[in-house]
Design a protein around this motif. Structure first.
Motif, PDB file in Angstrom:
ATOM      1  N   SER A 268       1.758  -3.948   3.120  1.00 36.03           N
ATOM      2  CA  SER A 268       2.493  -2.686   2.933  1.00 36.03           C
ATOM      3  C   SER A 268       3.994  -2.921   2.753  1.00 36.03           C
ATOM      4  O   SER A 268       4.689  -2.026   2.268  1.00 36.03           O
TER       5      SER A 268
ATOM      6  N   LEU B 143       7.861  -2.241  -0.823  1.00 30.83           N
ATOM      7  CA  LEU B 143       9.273  -2.025  -0.517  1.00 30.83           C
ATOM      8  C   LEU B 143      10.135  -3.113  -1.141  1.00 30.83           C
ATOM      9  O   LEU B 143      11.227  -2.842  -1.649  1.00 30.83           O
TER      10      LEU B 143
ATOM     11  N   SER C 144      13.456  12.478  -1.886  1.00 30.54           N
ATOM     12  CA  SER C 144      13.101  11.256  -1.167  1.00 30.54           C
ATOM     13  C   SER C 144      13.094  11.453   0.350  1.00 30.54           C
ATOM     14  O   SER C 144      12.247  10.901   1.042  1.00 30.54           O
TER      15      SER C 144
ATOM     16  N   PRO D  70       8.198   4.791  -1.767  1.00 32.34           N
ATOM     17  CA  PRO D  70       7.793   4.576  -0.373  1.00 32.34           C
ATOM     18  C   PRO D  70       6.376   5.041  -0.060  1.00 32.34           C
ATOM     19  O   PRO D  70       5.741   4.524   0.862  1.00 32.34           O
ATOM     20  N   TYR D  71       5.859   5.995  -0.839  1.00 31.18           N
ATOM     21  CA  TYR D  71       4.510   6.459  -0.527  1.00 31.18           C
ATOM     22  C   TYR D  71       3.471   5.358  -0.702  1.00 31.18           C
ATOM     23  O   TYR D  71       2.425   5.385  -0.058  1.00 31.18           O
TER      24      TYR D  71
ATOM     25  N   TRP E 206       5.301  11.785   5.024  1.00 37.00           N
ATOM     26  CA  TRP E 206       4.421  10.674   5.402  1.00 37.00           C
ATOM     27  C   TRP E 206       4.477  10.386   6.896  1.00 37.00           C
ATOM     28  O   TRP E 206       3.472  10.018   7.505  1.00 37.00           O
TER      29      TRP E 206
ATOM     30  N   LEU F  46       9.611  11.035   2.902  1.00 33.44           N
ATOM     31  CA  LEU F  46       9.474  10.206   4.107  1.00 33.44           C
ATOM     32  C   LEU F  46       9.065  11.052   5.298  1.00 33.44           C
ATOM     33  O   LEU F  46       8.241  10.642   6.110  1.00 33.44           O
TER      34      LEU F  46
ATOM     35  N   ASN G 108      10.626  -2.596  -4.888  1.00 33.37           N
ATOM     36  CA  ASN G 108      11.276  -1.327  -5.231  1.00 33.37           C
ATOM     37  C   ASN G 108      10.304  -0.269  -5.755  1.00 33.37           C
ATOM     38  O   ASN G 108      10.625   0.506  -6.656  1.00 33.37           O
TER      39      ASN G 108
ATOM     40  N   MET H   2       3.801   2.247   0.243  1.00 30.62           N
ATOM     41  CA  MET H   2       3.779   1.553   1.514  1.00 30.62           C
ATOM     42  C   MET H   2       2.972   2.340   2.545  1.00 30.62           C
ATOM     43  O   MET H   2       2.147   1.774   3.257  1.00 30.62           O
ATOM     44  N   PHE H   3       3.174   3.652   2.601  1.00 31.27           N
ATOM     45  CA  PHE H   3       2.444   4.462   3.578  1.00 31.27           C
ATOM     46  C   PHE H   3       0.947   4.476   3.274  1.00 31.27           C
ATOM     47  O   PHE H   3       0.123   4.430   4.187  1.00 31.27           O
TER      48      PHE H   3
END
Length: 148
Positions: free
Chosen positions: A108, A112, A37, A118-119, A44, A41, A115, A121-122
């Motif tokens: 975006s 989050l 994880s 995170p990718y 990204w 991050l 849950n 959101m990016f």
């Protein structure tokens, strides 16, 4: 067709080419690696930080080439003065572009909250930046054609 319209068409084509080509290059490298994880991050963050200067440099080079070719082909120089019409069009295009980006930014945040990884959101954030740039350029093209 005015110089501004040609410039916007070149900008649109440049935008439509740079991000997909950059994404193809990066995602090939992404598939070759395994991430935890924290590394994801970092990946990204690096993706966005590298995309910005690559995009700016490519656009500067393409616009210089366009301006040179246009000057040779049409014997017209790039207008050095922007009038009120250009400024109003630029402001409206910026406004529309910002609206689209803000909607994308808010969207975006949804992954989050839900849950999701995170990718997601990016990807939504990068896509909203891409779409907002296209909307800004298309708005300028439309307003140069139609008028303010």
């Amino acid at each position: 067709m005015s110089f501004q319209e040609k410039r916007n068409i070149v900008s649109l084509i440049t935008t439509l080419l740079i991000l997909p080509l950059y994404c193809m290059y990066v995602f090939q490298r992404y598939q070759e690696r395994s991430f935890n994880s924290a590394d994801e991050l970092s990946f990204w963050g690096a993706f966005i930080l590298i995309l910005i200067p690559v995009s700016i440099a490519a656009k500067i080079i393409i616009h210089i080439v366009f301006s040179t070719i246009n000057t040779i082909a049409t014997k017209e120089k790039e207008p050095s003065i922007t009038d009120e019409f250009d400024k109003v069009i630029g402001l409206k295009a910026t406004r529309n572009s910002h609206y689209v980006f803000m909607i994308g930014f808010l969207l975006s945040m949804v992954p989050l909250v839900m849950n999701m990884p995170p990718y997601v959101m990016f990807i939504i954030l990068i896509a909203s930046g891409f779409v907002s740039e296209v909307v800004g350029t298309v708005t300028q093209l439309y307003l140069y054609r139609r008028g303010v």
